[in-house]
Design an enzyme around this catalytic site. Structure first.
Site, PDB file in Angstrom:
ATOM      1  N   ARG A   1     -24.202  62.712 115.080  1.00  0.00           N
ATOM      2  CA  ARG A   1     -25.058  61.529 114.930  1.00  0.00           C
ATOM      3  C   ARG A   1     -25.192  60.758 116.240  1.00  0.00           C
ATOM      4  O   ARG A   1     -26.162  60.059 116.456  1.00  0.00           O
ATOM      5  CB  ARG A   1     -24.459  60.594 113.873  1.00  0.00           C
ATOM      6  CG  ARG A   1     -24.518  61.183 112.472  1.00  0.00           C
ATOM      7  CD  ARG A   1     -24.173  60.118 111.441  1.00  0.00           C
ATOM      8  NE  ARG A   1     -24.111  60.683 110.106  1.00  0.00           N
ATOM      9  CZ  ARG A   1     -22.998  60.857 109.419  1.00  0.00           C
ATOM     10  NH1 ARG A   1     -21.827  60.521 109.943  1.00  0.00           N
ATOM     11  NH2 ARG A   1     -23.030  61.369 108.210  1.00  0.00           N
TER      12      ARG A   1
ATOM     13  N   LYS B   1     -10.126  73.769 106.715  1.00  0.00           N
ATOM     14  CA  LYS B   1      -9.424  73.260 105.559  1.00  0.00           C
ATOM     15  C   LYS B   1      -9.476  71.729 105.552  1.00  0.00           C
ATOM     16  O   LYS B   1      -9.658  71.169 106.637  1.00  0.00           O
ATOM     17  CB  LYS B   1      -7.974  73.747 105.551  1.00  0.00           C
ATOM     18  CG  LYS B   1      -7.162  73.196 106.742  1.00  0.00           C
ATOM     19  CD  LYS B   1      -5.734  73.447 106.610  1.00  0.00           C
ATOM     20  CE  LYS B   1      -4.908  72.228 106.500  1.00  0.00           C
ATOM     21  NZ  LYS B   1      -5.041  71.124 107.399  1.00  0.00           N
TER      22      LYS B   1
ATOM     23  N   LYS C   1      -1.798  82.150 114.968  1.00  0.00           N
ATOM     24  CA  LYS C   1      -0.713  81.969 115.943  1.00  0.00           C
ATOM     25  C   LYS C   1      -0.138  83.351 116.244  1.00  0.00           C
ATOM     26  O   LYS C   1       0.049  84.164 115.333  1.00  0.00           O
ATOM     27  CB  LYS C   1       0.376  81.055 115.368  1.00  0.00           C
ATOM     28  CG  LYS C   1      -0.049  79.586 115.281  1.00  0.00           C
ATOM     29  CD  LYS C   1       1.056  78.753 114.643  1.00  0.00           C
ATOM     30  CE  LYS C   1       0.607  77.353 114.357  1.00  0.00           C
ATOM     31  NZ  LYS C   1       0.959  76.389 115.396  1.00  0.00           N
TER      32      LYS C   1
ATOM     33  N   ASP D   1      -2.323  69.073 102.706  1.00  0.00           N
ATOM     34  CA  ASP D   1      -2.539  69.253 104.141  1.00  0.00           C
ATOM     35  C   ASP D   1      -1.839  70.502 104.679  1.00  0.00           C
ATOM     36  O   ASP D   1      -2.376  71.194 105.543  1.00  0.00           O
ATOM     37  CB  ASP D   1      -2.019  68.004 104.878  1.00  0.00           C
ATOM     38  CG  ASP D   1      -2.374  68.014 106.360  1.00  0.00           C
ATOM     39  OD1 ASP D   1      -3.487  68.450 106.693  1.00  0.00           O
ATOM     40  OD2 ASP D   1      -1.539  67.583 107.183  1.00  0.00           O
TER      41      ASP D   1
ATOM     42  N   HIS E   1      -1.298  76.526 105.127  1.00  0.00           N
ATOM     43  CA  HIS E   1      -0.384  77.144 106.089  1.00  0.00           C
ATOM     44  C   HIS E   1       0.895  77.685 105.444  1.00  0.00           C
ATOM     45  O   HIS E   1       1.310  78.811 105.710  1.00  0.00           O
ATOM     46  CB  HIS E   1       0.032  76.141 107.173  1.00  0.00           C
ATOM     47  CG  HIS E   1      -1.099  75.419 107.820  1.00  0.00           C
ATOM     48  ND1 HIS E   1      -2.304  76.013 108.106  1.00  0.00           N
ATOM     49  CD2 HIS E   1      -1.212  74.136 108.267  1.00  0.00           C
ATOM     50  CE1 HIS E   1      -3.105  75.131 108.702  1.00  0.00           C
ATOM     51  NE2 HIS E   1      -2.462  73.983 108.798  1.00  0.00           N
TER      52      HIS E   1
ATOM     53  N   LYS F   1       6.194  65.172 108.170  1.00  0.00           N
ATOM     54  CA  LYS F   1       5.824  64.470 109.404  1.00  0.00           C
ATOM     55  C   LYS F   1       6.971  63.548 109.808  1.00  0.00           C
ATOM     56  O   LYS F   1       7.772  63.149 108.974  1.00  0.00           O
ATOM     57  CB  LYS F   1       4.558  63.650 109.170  1.00  0.00           C
ATOM     58  CG  LYS F   1       3.343  64.546 108.889  1.00  0.00           C
ATOM     59  CD  LYS F   1       2.091  63.976 109.479  1.00  0.00           C
ATOM     60  CE  LYS F   1       0.896  64.898 109.299  1.00  0.00           C
ATOM     61  NZ  LYS F   1       0.783  65.915 110.351  1.00  0.00           N
TER      62      LYS F   1
ATOM     63  N   LYS G   1      10.002  69.025 116.288  1.00  0.00           N
ATOM     64  CA  LYS G   1       8.882  69.911 115.954  1.00  0.00           C
ATOM     65  C   LYS G   1       9.468  71.316 115.871  1.00  0.00           C
ATOM     66  O   LYS G   1       9.949  71.872 116.868  1.00  0.00           O
ATOM     67  CB  LYS G   1       7.816  69.818 117.059  1.00  0.00           C
ATOM     68  CG  LYS G   1       6.754  70.890 116.986  1.00  0.00           C
ATOM     69  CD  LYS G   1       5.536  70.446 116.222  1.00  0.00           C
ATOM     70  CE  LYS G   1       4.486  71.552 116.190  1.00  0.00           C
ATOM     71  NZ  LYS G   1       3.635  71.539 115.026  1.00  0.00           N
TER      72      LYS G   1
HETATM   73  C1  BG6 Z   1      -2.975  70.824 110.512  1.00  0.00           C
HETATM   74  C2  BG6 Z   1      -2.630  69.619 109.689  1.00  0.00           C
HETATM   75  O1  BG6 Z   1      -3.614  71.792 109.730  1.00  0.00           O
HETATM   76  O2  BG6 Z   1      -1.779  71.374 111.052  1.00  0.00           O
HETATM   77  C3  BG6 Z   1      -1.911  68.595 110.529  1.00  0.00           C
HETATM   78  O3  BG6 Z   1      -3.825  69.057 109.163  1.00  0.00           O
HETATM   79  C4  BG6 Z   1      -0.710  69.205 111.206  1.00  0.00           C
HETATM   80  O4  BG6 Z   1      -1.507  67.475 109.740  1.00  0.00           O
HETATM   81  C5  BG6 Z   1      -1.092  70.497 111.914  1.00  0.00           C
HETATM   82  O5  BG6 Z   1      -0.217  68.268 112.135  1.00  0.00           O
HETATM   83  C6  BG6 Z   1       0.141  71.218 112.414  1.00  0.00           C
HETATM   84  O6  BG6 Z   1      -0.248  72.298 113.202  1.00  0.00           O
HETATM   85  P1  BG6 Z   1       0.705  72.895 114.315  1.00  0.00           P
HETATM   86  O7  BG6 Z   1      -0.034  74.079 114.852  1.00  0.00           O
HETATM   87  O8  BG6 Z   1       0.897  71.802 115.337  1.00  0.00           O
HETATM   88  O9  BG6 Z   1       1.992  73.236 113.653  1.00  0.00           O
END
Ligand code: BG6
Length: 525
Positions: A79, A186, A220, A273, A278, A378, A383
């Site tokens: 837009r 998604k 991945k 999510d 995933h 989260k 991580k």
């Molecule tokens: C996304 C989610 O599909 O995957 C996010 O919507 C999430 O909330 C992300 O942070 C995580 O992806 P990765 O590759 O960083 O593990």
């Protein structure tokens, strides 16, 4: 060393040497298989976050590696008021913000980028787009091949797909003018009913072979490797079932919070999510039977069978089947961060889960009785994305006279992040005069001895769309089965008369609610 002295993280490592491939082929030969048709990629939502943060960097990187077809054009639609020139300038800024980009490569790439101001709900915009594309196609021989990427909010998917169809753009190929493919991000709906509805709309114009439902986890490297690891070796598969495997842990822990996506996340929560897509894909890769050929339909057939075998969750939920949580204020990497309810755009009494630990079971011969613990959240301590295959204990310890306590079971860890590595933990004799057991890990770092190009998940996904390979994309039957499994759970959570009872709070920077941290502690080491 006694079992209790063997924390997973500090085990002695026996490194496996990966052999450099000697196939007489340049390494690139295995990378970009199949012919790449020239084409135009139309990005709806081109001024948005996904386009700037993921799609453009991926395209530029593919371009730098010489992996894109010639000619290859990008038409951004949104837009926002841009000309092609000001759009290029804005994209360059985003690329720099996303981690820098090579100016010289960009200068080469930028002329391929065009922009068209767009009104998603007006058929006239689509007609204009079609004319614009035809004009470009006259100048650049892309053979009329087009990819429509929906990088727009899910609420716009149906409208865009329908109007593309009404403007006659879904039927490319049918009329012998090249092919048309549509890429959908998604979430594919927010429950089974809306997923069916979305599919009905997509299918009005597009055939299933034209629809690419993207899930970047599948692309991945280390996730793709799971099937090769399982089925290109003879030694793992005989052990790959309930007789030898006690449980499977699948973790996707994040330190990030909801960032700027509160309005999306409030509606979604962790189950929609991360789990509906995933987490279930990772489960399918571990649990599926070998397909007869490494080919898109057959691989996806086997995954669908896994989803069909998911044991329906009992309602009311038996204790321990699922633990849901939401983060409160805490500390991540030494930095104070707010709780979920304090994030901008989040309701102060939100009951949206940001964490879940779900134990799934498969009702089939191979996996009967083996729990698959799926964890995602989260604002967790680290991580960490990995799959942990926990084997059974030895049936009888003949070392009980020299080793107190049980012998630790073997463990295979498929590391996805931060370590991209496979490790196998087993017992050995501790060197020295005394006979005592020592737990060691054998490690294969995934990129060891590899010097070729590396494709990030979005790069691989985009390349596969250009190639028309759907192996790493969701097929509709699987989407429906995944919703069928999760819908009752999500409904139970959302309609629970006492939702506060279901939701446990955990401080940001922890490993989730203490009940969950207890279960998953051993998988993190
Ligand atoms: C996304 C989610 O599909 O995957 C996010 O919507 C999430 O909330 C992300 O942070 C995580 O992806 P990765 O590759 O960083 O593990």
């Amino acid at each position: 060393m006694s079992a209790s002295e063997a924390p997973g993280g500090s085990l002695p490592a026996a490194t496996v040497q990966a052999q450099a491939p000697d196939l007489g082929l340049p390494e690139e030969a295995c990378l970009f298989t199949g012919p790449l048709d020239p084409c135009t990629l139309v990005i709806f939502g081109a001024s948005g976050d996904l386009a700037g943060r993921k799609l453009l960097p991926a395209l530029l990187s593919l371009f730098r590696q010489g992996a894109l077809p010639t000619p290859f054009l990008v038409v951004g639609c949104a837009r926002s008021e841009f000309t092609s020139d000001s759009f290029r300038a804005a994209m360059w800024e985003k690329l720099q913000a996303a981690g820098g980009a090579d100016r010289a490569v960009w200068e080469d790439f930028a002329p391929r980028l065009h922009y068209l101001g767009f009104d998603y709900s007006s058929l006239a915009s689509y007609v204009l787009l079609n004319n614009f594309l035809q004009e470009l196609e006259r100048e650049h021989p892309t053979q009329g091949n087009r990819i429509f990427y929906l990088a727009v909010p899910p609420s716009l998917y149906q409208e865009v797909a329908l109007l593309l169809h009404q403007a006659g753009m879904a039927e490319q190929g049918v009329r012998g003018q090249g092919w048309a493919r549509i890429v959908v991000e998604k979430p594919f709906g927010r429950d089974l009913a809306s997923a069916l509805e979305l599919n009905r709309t997509l299918r009005q114009g597009f055939r299933e072979e034209q629809i690419f439902r993207i899930d970047h986890y599948m692309a991945k490297e280390t996730v793709q490797n799971v099937l090769i690891f399982r089925f290109a070796n003879t030694i793992f598969e005989p052990l790959w079932h309930r007789h030898y495997i006690e449980q499977v842990g699948i973790i996707a822990a994040e330190t990030l919070g909801v960032e700027q996506r509160a309005s999306f996340y409030e509606e979604t929560g962790v189950l929609r999510d991360m789990f509906q897509n995933h987490m279930l894909q990772l489960l399918a890769l571990i649990a599926m039977e070998p397909p007869s050929l490494f080919e898109s339909q057959r691989v996806r057939d086997e995954k669908a069978k896994v989803f069909r075998s998911l044991k329906p969750l009992e309602m009311p939920l038996p204790p321990g089947t699922v633990i849901l949580g939401q983060y409160t204020a805490g500390e991540i990497n030494g930095r104070r961060v707010p709780g979920y309810r304090e994030e901008p755009g989040v309701s102060p009494d939100s009951l949206t889960p940001t964490f879940a630990l779900l134990t799934a079971h498969l009702d089939n011969w191979r996996w009967q009785g083996v729990p698959f613990h799926l964890l995602s959240g989260k604002r967790l301590a680290q991580k960490l994305t990995r799959i942990v295959i926990q084997f059974r204990e030895v049936p009888h310890s003949l070392f009980r006279n020299v080793h107190l306590g049980p012998i630790q079971p073997n463990r295979l860890v498929i590391g996805i992040h931060p370590e991209e590595a496979i490790t196998l933990t087993f017992e050995t004799k501790n060197p020295g005069a005394l006979v005592c057991l020592r737990r060691v890990t054998m490690e294969f770092p995934y990129y060891q001895n590899y010097r070729g190009p590396i494709l990030e998940a979005y790069e691989k996904s985009l390349l596969d769309v250009i190639q028309g390979d759907q192996m790493l994309f969701w097929r509709q039957d699987a989407v429906e089965l995944a919703w069928q499994y999760l819908d009752p759970l999500i409904r139970a959570c959302e309609t629970c008369p006492d939702p506060a009872r279901l939701l446990k709070f955990y401080p940001a920077g922890s490993w989730g609610p203490p009940e969950a941290a207890e279960v998953t502690g051993p998988w993190r080491g």
